[in-house]
Scaffold this active site. Structure first.
Site, short mmCIF file in Angstrom:
data_model
loop_
_atom_site.label_atom_id
_atom_site.label_comp_id
_atom_site.label_asym_id
_atom_site.label_seq_id
_atom_site.Cartn_x
_atom_site.Cartn_y
_atom_site.Cartn_z
N TYR A 36 50.27 -3.76 95.57
CA TYR A 36 49.07 -2.97 95.27
C TYR A 36 48.09 -2.98 96.45
CZ TYR A 36 44.95 -1.48 92.55
OH TYR A 36 43.83 -0.82 92.09
N LYS A 64 46.84 0.20 98.74
CA LYS A 64 45.44 0.61 98.85
C LYS A 64 44.94 0.50 100.30
CE LYS A 64 44.80 1.66 94.49
NZ LYS A 64 44.58 3.05 94.08
P1 NAI Z 1 44.09 3.45 84.34
O1 NAI Z 1 45.37 2.69 84.24
O2 NAI Z 1 43.12 3.36 83.21
O3 NAI Z 1 44.40 5.00 84.61
C1 NAI Z 1 45.36 5.36 85.57
C2 NAI Z 1 45.56 6.85 85.54
O4 NAI Z 1 46.56 7.18 86.51
C3 NAI Z 1 46.05 7.38 84.20
O5 NAI Z 1 45.45 8.63 83.95
C4 NAI Z 1 47.54 7.59 84.42
O6 NAI Z 1 48.09 8.65 83.63
C5 NAI Z 1 47.56 7.98 85.89
N1 NAI Z 1 48.86 7.73 86.49
C6 NAI Z 1 49.48 6.54 86.65
N2 NAI Z 1 50.66 6.72 87.25
C7 NAI Z 1 50.79 8.06 87.46
C8 NAI Z 1 51.81 8.86 88.03
N3 NAI Z 1 52.93 8.34 88.52
N4 NAI Z 1 51.61 10.19 88.08
C9 NAI Z 1 50.48 10.75 87.58
N5 NAI Z 1 49.48 10.04 87.04
C10 NAI Z 1 49.65 8.71 86.97
O7 NAI Z 1 43.44 3.00 85.71
P2 NAI Z 1 41.92 2.93 86.21
O8 NAI Z 1 41.46 1.56 86.05
O9 NAI Z 1 41.12 4.05 85.66
O10 NAI Z 1 42.15 3.15 87.78
C11 NAI Z 1 42.04 4.41 88.42
C12 NAI Z 1 42.20 4.19 89.91
O11 NAI Z 1 41.24 3.26 90.37
C13 NAI Z 1 43.57 3.65 90.31
O12 NAI Z 1 43.99 4.21 91.52
C14 NAI Z 1 43.28 2.17 90.50
O13 NAI Z 1 44.21 1.58 91.38
C15 NAI Z 1 41.88 2.22 91.07
N6 NAI Z 1 41.15 0.98 90.92
C16 NAI Z 1 40.88 0.48 89.66
C17 NAI Z 1 40.19 -0.71 89.54
C18 NAI Z 1 39.85 -1.31 88.22
O14 NAI Z 1 39.33 -2.44 88.22
N7 NAI Z 1 40.08 -0.65 87.10
C19 NAI Z 1 39.75 -1.45 90.74
C20 NAI Z 1 40.08 -0.83 91.98
C21 NAI Z 1 40.76 0.34 92.05
#
Ligand code: NAI
Length: 264
Positions: free
Chosen positions: A172, A176
């Site tokens: 991961y 990133k």
């Molecule tokens: P989440 O797991 O709640 O949502 C992830 C989203 O990405 C969902 O809509 C899912 O359908 C979509 N997704 C996953 N794999 C996919 C694929 N192969 N094709 C199309 N869509 C896909 O995650 P969250 O927490 O909202 O994270 C969003 C972004 O922020 C991610 O890139 C994550 O790495 C990043 N992030 C999140 C953090 C956190 O603490 N929640 C911290 C740092 C970064």
């Protein structure tokens, strides 16, 4: 709700005239929930028409419906962001349905955490495939139309661990860190044509992705965040709006860390 119902809902939405993103089209990946949903709704609330992309179209429909209540157009789409050909076709489809794309937010992401000695090749490849290649797939597909238009915004959601590294997240963190390098390179290639490219690096944000952090680890984590709380999806959406709107016009190639001070 069907797509045509959704288009009807869109046309009955309040006028976006006068809002900072009025007339703009935004494409947001990972829009079904969490940070992506907050970004999609925030951009819509400020006037943008939003193409809401998730793995499956039905997962993005609720977000598209919510966006349609705010702005004059929203639609749900499904694609695996790691699929290069499918992403290229989808970007073309969205561009012709919406009459162009002005703002691209690459937010879709996954984790498959494991200590590096135990991490499988599949877990490494899939996380890189979705988080890094998925971002590149959309940047590449959108670059030509954005450059042709002579303006546009690309916002890539990275992570603070792409800057700091994190035990148990070699895949991961590498993905990133790659997104940050991709952002800087794309900024150098596209900014001369009026397209800004920036990254946001969130710390720990309350979403489904972080919901299963055990209570004891959560307490420890909280102690290491100077602002004393996990972030909210809206904290990230506010920054995406800032970069997407007129406020972000002279910012490119940057990584905005939003982590409550965790990485200090
Ligand atoms: P989440 O797991 O709640 O949502 C992830 C989203 O990405 C969902 O809509 C899912 O359908 C979509 N997704 C996953 N794999 C996919 C694929 N192969 N094709 C199309 N869509 C896909 O995650 P969250 O927490 O909202 O994270 C969003 C972004 O922020 C991610 O890139 C994550 O790495 C990043 N992030 C999140 C953090 C956190 O603490 N929640 C911290 C740092 C970064």
């Amino acid at each position: 709700m069907t797509d045509s119902d959704n288009t009807q809902a869109a046309s009955s939405a309040a006028s976006s005239a006068g809002l900072p993103l009025a007339g703009q089209v935004a494409l947001v990946t990972g829009a079904s929930r969490g940070i992506g949903r907050a970004i999609a709704e925030t951009l819509a609330a400020h006037g943008a028409k939003v193409a809401c992309v998730a793995t499956r179209v039905e997962n993005a429909q609720a977000t598209a419906d919510a966006c349609a209540n705010h702005s004059e157009g929203a639609k749900a789409y499904g694609v695996d962001v790691a699929d290069h050909a499918a992403v290229a076709a989808l970007v073309k489809e969205i561009g012709s349905e919406f009459g162009g794309i002005d703002i691209l937010v690459n937010n879709a992401g996954i984790t498959r955490d494991q200590l590096l000695m135990r991490m499988s090749e599949d877990d490494f490849d899939r996380v890189i495939g979705v988080n890094l290649k998925g971002t590149w797939n959309f940047v590449k597909a959108a670059a030509r139309p954005l450059m042709k238009a002579g303006s546009g915004r690309i916002i890539n959601i990275a992570s603070v661990v792409g800057v700091t590294g994190n035990a148990g997240q070699a895949n991961y963190a590498a993905s990133k860190a790659g997104v940050i390098g991709l952002t800087k390179s794309a900024a150098k290639e596209l900014s001369g044509r009026g397209v800004t490219v920036n990254a946001i690096a969130p710390g720990f944000i309350e979403t489904d992705m972080t919901a299963d952090i055990p209570e004891n680890e959560r307490a420890k984590l909280m102690g290491s965040i100077p602002l004393g709380r996990l972030g909210a999806s809206d904290d990230i959406a506010a920054a995406a709006l800032f970069l997407a709107g007129p406020t972000g016009a002279y910012i490119t190639g940057q990584t905005l860390v939003i982590d409550g001070g965790l990485s200090l």
